[in-house]
Design a protein around this motif. Structure first.
Motif, mmCIF file in Angstrom:
data_model
loop_
_atom_site.group_PDB
_atom_site.id
_atom_site.type_symbol
_atom_site.label_atom_id
_atom_site.label_comp_id
_atom_site.label_asym_id
_atom_site.label_seq_id
_atom_site.Cartn_x
_atom_site.Cartn_y
_atom_site.Cartn_z
ATOM 1 N N ILE A 1 -49.078 54.432 57.938
ATOM 2 C CA ILE A 1 -49.403 54.110 56.541
ATOM 3 C C ILE A 1 -48.262 54.470 55.585
ATOM 4 N N ASP A 2 -47.561 55.583 55.831
ATOM 5 C CA ASP A 2 -46.440 55.978 54.957
ATOM 6 C C ASP A 2 -45.362 54.897 54.951
ATOM 7 N N PHE A 3 -44.990 54.463 56.160
ATOM 8 C CA PHE A 3 -43.952 53.433 56.293
ATOM 9 C C PHE A 3 -44.424 52.109 55.700
ATOM 10 N N PHE A 4 -45.673 51.778 55.931
ATOM 11 C CA PHE A 4 -46.241 50.524 55.418
ATOM 12 C C PHE A 4 -46.192 50.484 53.883
ATOM 13 N N ILE A 5 -46.615 51.567 53.230
ATOM 14 C CA ILE A 5 -46.604 51.616 51.751
ATOM 15 C C ILE A 5 -45.163 51.610 51.236
ATOM 16 N N LYS A 6 -44.288 52.313 51.922
ATOM 17 C CA LYS A 6 -42.856 52.345 51.533
ATOM 18 C C LYS A 6 -42.264 50.932 51.536
ATOM 19 N N GLU A 7 -42.505 50.191 52.629
ATOM 20 C CA GLU A 7 -41.958 48.831 52.753
ATOM 21 C C GLU A 7 -42.629 47.858 51.780
ATOM 22 N N SER A 8 -43.921 48.054 51.533
ATOM 23 C CA SER A 8 -44.634 47.216 50.551
ATOM 24 C C SER A 8 -44.075 47.448 49.155
ATOM 25 N N SER A 9 -43.837 48.712 48.826
ATOM 26 C CA SER A 9 -43.333 49.078 47.497
ATOM 27 C C SER A 9 -41.964 48.445 47.220
ATOM 28 N N LYS A 10 -41.148 48.315 48.261
ATOM 29 C CA LYS A 10 -39.811 47.711 48.103
ATOM 30 C C LYS A 10 -39.895 46.253 47.641
ATOM 31 N N LEU A 11 -41.017 45.603 47.944
ATOM 32 C CA LEU A 11 -41.182 44.179 47.613
ATOM 33 C C LEU A 11 -41.756 43.951 46.211
ATOM 34 N N LEU A 12 -42.087 45.050 45.539
ATOM 35 C CA LEU A 12 -42.726 44.971 44.220
ATOM 36 C C LEU A 12 -41.709 45.159 43.096
ATOM 37 N N LYS A 13 -41.828 44.339 42.067
ATOM 38 C CA LYS A 13 -40.965 44.462 40.878
ATOM 39 C C LYS A 13 -41.233 45.776 40.158
ATOM 40 N N LYS A 14 -40.268 46.223 39.380
ATOM 41 C CA LYS A 14 -40.488 47.365 38.483
ATOM 42 C C LYS A 14 -41.606 46.965 37.503
ATOM 43 N N ASN A 15 -42.542 47.847 37.292
ATOM 44 C CA ASN A 15 -43.732 47.606 36.448
ATOM 45 C C ASN A 15 -44.721 46.604 37.065
#
Length: 240
Positions: free
Chosen positions: A138-152
């Motif tokens: 889950i840590d790695f999954f959220i980390k990689e998901s977060s990279k795909l999200l724009k600021k804000n």
């Protein structure tokens, strides 16, 4: 590192043909869908201060991770969003593509996990709905998901709390007694407490904006937003 749990993918691939059968193995998700759609839509509109219209999400780039057969991707597309749906199961994506084509919906479906998605854009909204309890890490999954999200940008995560009540309701009740779900759908060890999910999110530049429970009313067979997070809950996170 890899976020894909092969056993989980095999499990869902076996029942991929059932995705769009409202009385099949995904019946609980079909019942659950209206409350999820409403919650996501309202929070996107509020967050991005969108004016009401019949297609309020028309300027939103949205990524649906673990999209399955497209139960959320399609309504988001109908609301105007530019949708990319990814799933690690090729069978799920095949079903999703076929259904979208049949309904003349333009959705970009890909066989991928967050760490393997090749994209030139970052997304305004990411959906991680009923997926984190099925991933390898889950840590790695959220980390990689977060990279795909724009600021804000905002991310929605819906999952199951790790409580005795969730074990009783989501596994013993839903799988063994009521037979709503195939036995083995959930592994209680993979459930995650809201505080743990929030800590993982904060480590990955995501701050909590909203935490709500989702409660099932067995008498009228419907879901509602609730303060009770002891079984199902949903968080809205914002990228810092």
């Amino acid at each position: 590192m890899n976020s894909i749990n092969k056993k989980e993918i095999e499990k869902f691939s076996k029942i991929a043909e059932e995705w769009w059968n409202p009385n099949g193995k995904f019946k609980p998700l079909h019942n659950f869908n209206p409350i999820r759609i409403g919650y996501i839509k309202e929070n996107i509109i509020k967050n991005f201060k969108i004016k009401p219209s019949d297609k309020p999400l028309k300027k939103i780039n949205l990524l649906d991770i673990g999209c399955g057969g497209g139960l959320l991707s399609e309504p988001m597309c109908r609301l105007g969003a530019n949708v990319v749906g990814i799933d690690a199961s090729a069978k799920n994506i095949k079903v999703a593509k076929f259904h979208a084509k049949k309904n003349k919906l333009k959705i970009n479906y890909k066989v991928a996990s967050p760490e393997k998605l090749k994209t030139k854009i970052k997304f305004d909204v990411i959906l991680n709905m009923e997926i984190v309890e099925h991933v390898e890490n889950i840590d790695f999954f959220i980390k990689e998901s977060s990279k795909l999200l724009k600021k804000n940008g905002i991310m929605f995560v819906a999952t199951l709390n790790k409580t005795l009540k969730s074990y009783a309701f989501a596994i013993v009740g839903a799988e063994y007694i009521l037979k709503w779900l195939p036995i083995g759908t959930h592994n209680w060890e993979k459930f995650v407490k809201p505080n743990d999910l929030i800590k993982i999110s904060e480590r990955n530049n995501l701050s909590l904006k909203k935490l709500d429970g989702l409660k099932f009313n067995i008498l009228n067979n419907s879901w509602k937003i609730s303060n009770d997070t002891s079984v199902n809950y949903i968080v809205k996170l914002k990228k810092n």
